[in-house]
Design a protein around this motif. Structure first.
Motif, PDB file in Angstrom:
ATOM      1  N   LEU A 125      72.309  61.035  57.931  1.00  0.00           N
ATOM      2  CA  LEU A 125      71.618  62.136  58.358  1.00  0.00           C
ATOM      3  C   LEU A 125      70.073  62.053  58.226  1.00  0.00           C
ATOM      4  CD1 LEU A 125      74.345  65.104  58.746  1.00  0.00           C
ATOM      5  CD2 LEU A 125      73.679  63.234  60.589  1.00  0.00           C
ATOM      6  N   PRO A 126      69.278  62.563  58.921  1.00  0.00           N
ATOM      7  CA  PRO A 126      67.869  62.400  58.679  1.00  0.00           C
ATOM      8  C   PRO A 126      67.453  63.266  57.484  1.00  0.00           C
ATOM      9  CG  PRO A 126      68.114  62.960  60.880  1.00  0.00           C
ATOM     10  CD  PRO A 126      69.567  62.950  60.285  1.00  0.00           C
TER      11      PRO A 126
ATOM     12  N   GLU B  34      62.168  59.237  49.664  1.00  0.00           N
ATOM     13  CA  GLU B  34      61.217  59.973  48.750  1.00  0.00           C
ATOM     14  C   GLU B  34      61.600  59.317  47.210  1.00  0.00           C
ATOM     15  OE1 GLU B  34      60.316  64.123  48.741  1.00  0.00           O
ATOM     16  OE2 GLU B  34      61.083  63.951  51.001  1.00  0.00           O
ATOM     17  N   ARG B  35      63.041  59.560  47.114  1.00  0.00           N
ATOM     18  CA  ARG B  35      63.706  59.082  45.920  1.00  0.00           C
ATOM     19  C   ARG B  35      63.343  57.409  45.527  1.00  0.00           C
ATOM     20  NH1 ARG B  35      68.058  60.423  46.780  1.00  0.00           N
ATOM     21  NH2 ARG B  35      69.032  58.531  47.288  1.00  0.00           N
ATOM     22  N   ASP B  36      63.977  56.888  46.685  1.00  0.00           N
ATOM     23  CA  ASP B  36      64.112  55.383  46.267  1.00  0.00           C
ATOM     24  C   ASP B  36      62.848  54.659  46.489  1.00  0.00           C
ATOM     25  OD1 ASP B  36      66.424  55.906  45.569  1.00  0.00           O
ATOM     26  OD2 ASP B  36      67.618  54.897  47.485  1.00  0.00           O
ATOM     27  N   TYR B  37      61.832  54.971  47.544  1.00  0.00           N
ATOM     28  CA  TYR B  37      60.661  54.248  47.835  1.00  0.00           C
ATOM     29  C   TYR B  37      59.540  54.978  47.403  1.00  0.00           C
ATOM     30  CZ  TYR B  37      63.946  51.851  51.247  1.00  0.00           C
ATOM     31  OH  TYR B  37      64.931  51.108  51.525  1.00  0.00           O
ATOM     32  N   GLY B  38      59.312  56.051  46.728  1.00  0.00           N
ATOM     33  CA  GLY B  38      58.382  56.832  46.298  1.00  0.00           C
ATOM     34  C   GLY B  38      57.348  57.490  47.120  1.00  0.00           C
ATOM     35  N   LEU B  39      57.978  57.535  48.413  1.00  0.00           N
ATOM     36  CA  LEU B  39      57.024  58.015  49.513  1.00  0.00           C
ATOM     37  C   LEU B  39      56.929  59.548  49.498  1.00  0.00           C
ATOM     38  CD1 LEU B  39      58.753  56.416  52.681  1.00  0.00           C
ATOM     39  CD2 LEU B  39      56.939  55.440  51.202  1.00  0.00           C
ATOM     40  N   SER B  40      55.825  60.089  49.977  1.00  0.00           N
ATOM     41  CA  SER B  40      55.590  61.504  49.926  1.00  0.00           C
ATOM     42  C   SER B  40      56.573  62.090  50.929  1.00  0.00           C
ATOM     43  CB  SER B  40      54.091  61.794  50.606  1.00  0.00           C
ATOM     44  OG  SER B  40      54.076  61.276  51.975  1.00  0.00           O
ATOM     45  N   ALA B  41      56.732  63.463  51.121  1.00  0.00           N
ATOM     46  CA  ALA B  41      57.458  64.173  51.882  1.00  0.00           C
ATOM     47  C   ALA B  41      57.139  63.867  53.185  1.00  0.00           C
ATOM     48  CB  ALA B  41      57.558  65.404  51.447  1.00  0.00           C
ATOM     49  N   TYR B  42      55.604  64.114  53.395  1.00  0.00           N
ATOM     50  CA  TYR B  42      55.038  63.661  54.914  1.00  0.00           C
ATOM     51  C   TYR B  42      55.463  62.411  55.430  1.00  0.00           C
ATOM     52  CZ  TYR B  42      52.009  62.904  58.732  1.00  0.00           C
ATOM     53  OH  TYR B  42      51.422  62.546  60.002  1.00  0.00           O
ATOM     54  N   ASN B  43      55.302  61.336  54.521  1.00  0.00           N
ATOM     55  CA  ASN B  43      55.760  59.835  55.048  1.00  0.00           C
ATOM     56  C   ASN B  43      57.036  59.790  55.469  1.00  0.00           C
ATOM     57  OD1 ASN B  43      53.049  59.448  54.677  1.00  0.00           O
ATOM     58  ND2 ASN B  43      53.317  57.977  53.103  1.00  0.00           N
ATOM     59  N   ALA B  44      58.077  60.452  54.574  1.00  0.00           N
ATOM     60  CA  ALA B  44      59.292  60.384  54.448  1.00  0.00           C
ATOM     61  C   ALA B  44      59.957  60.976  55.929  1.00  0.00           C
ATOM     62  CB  ALA B  44      60.170  60.824  53.475  1.00  0.00           C
TER      63      ALA B  44
ATOM     64  N   ALA C 110      61.687  60.503  61.875  1.00  0.00           N
ATOM     65  CA  ALA C 110      61.752  61.001  62.968  1.00  0.00           C
ATOM     66  C   ALA C 110      62.645  60.559  64.223  1.00  0.00           C
ATOM     67  CB  ALA C 110      60.063  61.053  63.788  1.00  0.00           C
ATOM     68  N   THR C 111      62.854  59.381  64.150  1.00  0.00           N
ATOM     69  CA  THR C 111      64.025  58.863  64.853  1.00  0.00           C
ATOM     70  C   THR C 111      64.464  57.779  64.064  1.00  0.00           C
ATOM     71  OG1 THR C 111      62.391  56.921  65.976  1.00  0.00           O
ATOM     72  CG2 THR C 111      62.270  58.888  66.912  1.00  0.00           C
ATOM     73  N   LEU C 112      65.895  57.665  64.674  1.00  0.00           N
ATOM     74  CA  LEU C 112      66.721  56.500  64.023  1.00  0.00           C
ATOM     75  C   LEU C 112      65.950  55.187  64.145  1.00  0.00           C
ATOM     76  CD1 LEU C 112      69.252  55.980  62.385  1.00  0.00           C
ATOM     77  CD2 LEU C 112      70.504  55.784  64.192  1.00  0.00           C
TER      78      LEU C 112
ATOM     79  N   THR D  96      53.376  50.282  51.154  1.00  0.00           N
ATOM     80  CA  THR D  96      52.401  49.469  52.027  1.00  0.00           C
ATOM     81  C   THR D  96      53.189  49.350  53.413  1.00  0.00           C
ATOM     82  OG1 THR D  96      51.517  48.252  49.943  1.00  0.00           O
ATOM     83  CG2 THR D  96      51.068  47.320  52.305  1.00  0.00           C
ATOM     84  N   CYS D  97      54.346  49.078  53.186  1.00  0.00           N
ATOM     85  CA  CYS D  97      55.173  49.101  54.756  1.00  0.00           C
ATOM     86  C   CYS D  97      55.012  50.135  55.472  1.00  0.00           C
ATOM     87  CB  CYS D  97      56.865  48.727  54.498  1.00  0.00           C
ATOM     88  SG  CYS D  97      56.792  46.954  53.737  1.00  0.00           S
ATOM     89  N   ALA D  98      55.208  51.399  54.740  1.00  0.00           N
ATOM     90  CA  ALA D  98      55.067  52.451  55.418  1.00  0.00           C
ATOM     91  C   ALA D  98      53.691  53.026  55.954  1.00  0.00           C
ATOM     92  CB  ALA D  98      55.259  53.835  54.411  1.00  0.00           C
ATOM     93  N   ASN D  99      52.589  52.477  55.263  1.00  0.00           N
ATOM     94  CA  ASN D  99      51.446  52.531  55.786  1.00  0.00           C
ATOM     95  C   ASN D  99      51.032  51.772  56.841  1.00  0.00           C
ATOM     96  OD1 ASN D  99      50.510  54.265  53.914  1.00  0.00           O
ATOM     97  ND2 ASN D  99      49.762  52.626  52.397  1.00  0.00           N
ATOM     98  N   TRP D 100      51.782  50.539  57.168  1.00  0.00           N
ATOM     99  CA  TRP D 100      51.486  49.807  58.362  1.00  0.00           C
ATOM    100  C   TRP D 100      52.391  50.280  59.467  1.00  0.00           C
ATOM    101  CZ3 TRP D 100      48.590  45.778  60.177  1.00  0.00           C
ATOM    102  CH2 TRP D 100      47.683  45.242  59.227  1.00  0.00           C
ATOM    103  N   VAL D 101      53.596  50.803  59.186  1.00  0.00           N
ATOM    104  CA  VAL D 101      54.606  51.228  60.233  1.00  0.00           C
ATOM    105  C   VAL D 101      53.789  52.496  60.814  1.00  0.00           C
ATOM    106  CG1 VAL D 101      56.594  52.354  60.798  1.00  0.00           C
ATOM    107  CG2 VAL D 101      56.620  50.273  59.363  1.00  0.00           C
ATOM    108  N   MET D 102      53.472  53.507  60.007  1.00  0.00           N
ATOM    109  CA  MET D 102      52.871  54.712  60.634  1.00  0.00           C
ATOM    110  C   MET D 102      51.345  54.695  61.091  1.00  0.00           C
ATOM    111  SD  MET D 102      54.174  57.565  57.942  1.00  0.00           S
ATOM    112  CE  MET D 102      53.145  56.891  56.545  1.00  0.00           C
TER     113      MET D 102
END
Length: 495
Positions: free
Chosen positions: A300-301, A309-319, A324-326, A346-352
């Motif tokens: 689930l989301p 957040e745990r495995d990729y070290g992302l911020s709560a906002y980025n996660a 937001a969608t599957l 870096t992948c998160a920055n490019w996707v977002m």
């Protein structure tokens, strides 16, 4: 809490999610959208004498799936009732729904309310059949009736009056829309009527009892939901401040005028003369059935956000943004899998960033992205290992990949022959210059050709340094490693 001119807004939503079963809730007739009028209405749907309804197991499983996803209680026993009212597109003269004993009880959905998270409590979710549709166009002043939708399975999801602004209502509707698609119980197509909201709106002075509510029916877009609620709030406050009274009513929203108008005075439950449907046995759901459905639920989301957040070290906002969608979550994870977990941020920055901006500009969802995860991952890898600069990636490689992807007309993460970034880099000679000797020679030439900028920088003008960097990058057609250019320039200017 939203206070407008010392009035508090109170909103509850009732949402009809069309369940994505192949057949209707009480018959074997198909549910596909777009068929010729009355082509998908069988004897059960049009209530011919002597026919009996048979409950669709798939509809019940989808209701269980939803209940588990929102932390609700799945009723071990629920009852179908007849909701009696007359309307031309209701062939039986009653709707089969659930009243006192619904299949899903309680639960909640987390939303963003400003910069904080809050939970909108759910009262219930119950199974019911849809009515037909009245058609008022191209009938020479008369109306037509299309019974294709009659008997289509719906899950009506009812909230407590927990929302305090139109923005919160839209945030909830979007979160619910994403969830029903995530757990694959509804396609969420609002234009086709698969997901539509009724908004119950009232206002009161802070601390006073709830005011009289008016229900805005059949809102099939988030924009209309917000506009309708905002107008209704202004209208109710204006009416009360002018000394008038609010009468409980059902209203419609007119997108052309941006106003609501009364359709009928609101009925109460007793007006519908509910009673248990004698043709349907009580619905009994065993613990083993619930366990079977639970075992098939996807991550689930909220669980995926915590993992990101745990495995990729992302911020709560980025996660939160990436789940937001599957489809977005899957795209991101595929990109990370190809680029390597160490490049997750870096992948998160490019996707977002670059990808989301381009998708928004062209009004596409991520499943329609012309650039697929394999391509984006290679861009990230080449930036990280110094093969190309971020500037070249954004301004030359990304746009060309996008254009090539459109030509291939790829859908949902690729297919066909992919043009990879490596091919574009080789064909156009875009490899970044990282040779220290070559960059130093260019920096020396730039310093010699721009004595005024050198003098201004040494006088304390930082803008002059940026101008020198720009000249160095221009001299290499953007191919020089920007970090090396910066370091060399500062070292030489300090001499």
């Amino acid at each position: 809490m939203s206070i407008i001119d010392n009035w508090e807004v109170v909103i509850g939503l009732e949402t009809h999610a069309q369940l994505n079963t192949q057949s209707k809730i009480f018959s074997g007739a198909p549910t596909a959208f777009g068929a010729a009028p009355n082509a998908q209405a069988c004897a059960v749907d049009i209530a011919l004498p002597g026919v009996l309804p048979v409950l669709n197991r798939g509809a019940v499983e989808r209701a269980i799936r939803f209940g588990l996803a929102v932390g609700a209680r799945i009723a071990p026993k629920s009852v179908f009732a007849r909701k009696n009212y007359f309307y031309p597109d209701l062939p039986k003269g009653y709707q089969i729904s659930q009243y006192e004993l619904p299949v899903v009880v309680g639960g909640g959905i987390a939303i963003q309310a400003g910069d904080q998270e809050k939970t909108v409590r759910l009262t219930r979710a119950h199974l019911e059949e849809d009515a037909g549709k009245s058609l008022h166009e191209d009938f020479h002043g008369r109306s037509g009736i299309d019974l294709n939708r009659a008997g289509t399975p719906l899950l009506e999801i009812v909230t407590e009056p927990d929302m305090r602004s139109a923005e919160e209502a839209v945030s909830y509707a979007k979160a619910l829309h994403a969830l029903v698609r995530w757990i694959d119980i509804c396609d969420g197509n609002m234009q086709e009527g698969s997901f539509r909201c009724d908004a119950n709106v009232s206002v009161r002075r802070p601390g006073e009892p709830l005011g009289t509510r008016r229900e805005i029916k059949n809102l099939n877009s988030f924009r209309f939901l917000q506009q309708a609620i905002e107008y209704e709030i202004r209208w109710q406050i204006g009416t009360l401040e002018d000394g008038g009274k609010i009468q409980q009513a059902t209203v419609l929203f007119d997108p052309d005028t941006g106003e609501t108008r009364t359709m009928r005075t609101k009925e109460d439950a007793h007006d519908y003369r509910y009673f248990p449907d004698p043709d349907l046995l009580p619905l009994e759901i065993s613990d083993s059935w619930i366990a079977e459905v639970k075992a098939k639920l996807p991550e689930l989301p909220v669980q995926m956000r915590e993992r990101f957040e745990r495995d990729y070290g992302l911020s709560a906002y980025n996660a939160t943004t990436l789940t937001a969608t599957l489809e977005t979550a899957r795209y991101y994870e595929k990109t990370v899998a190809k680029a390597g977990r160490e490049q997750a941020k870096t992948c998160a920055n490019w996707v977002m960033g670059e990808l989301a901006a381009r998708l928004n500009t062209e009004d596409r969802n991520i499943a329609e992205s012309p650039i697929v995860p394999e391509q984006l991952a290679e861009i990230v890898r080449f930036i990280v290992d110094g093969t190309i600069s971020t500037k070249i990636a954004r301004e030359q490689i990304f746009p060309e990949l996008w254009s090539e992807g459109l030509k291939g007309k790829k859908v949902i993460f690729g297919g066909g022959n992919l043009v990879m970034p490596s091919a574009i880099i080789e064909a156009k000679g875009l490899t970044q210059i990282s040779d220290a000797g070559a960059i130093e020679k260019i920096v020396d030439e730039v310093l010699a050709a721009n004595p005024k900028s050198v003098e201004e920088f040494r006088a304390g003008k930082e803008k002059a340094f940026n101008a020198l960097v720009g000249q160095a990058m221009k001299a290499t057609k953007g191919k020089a490693n920007p970090q090396q250019v910066n370091e060399l320039l500062r070292r030489k200017l300090a001499q």
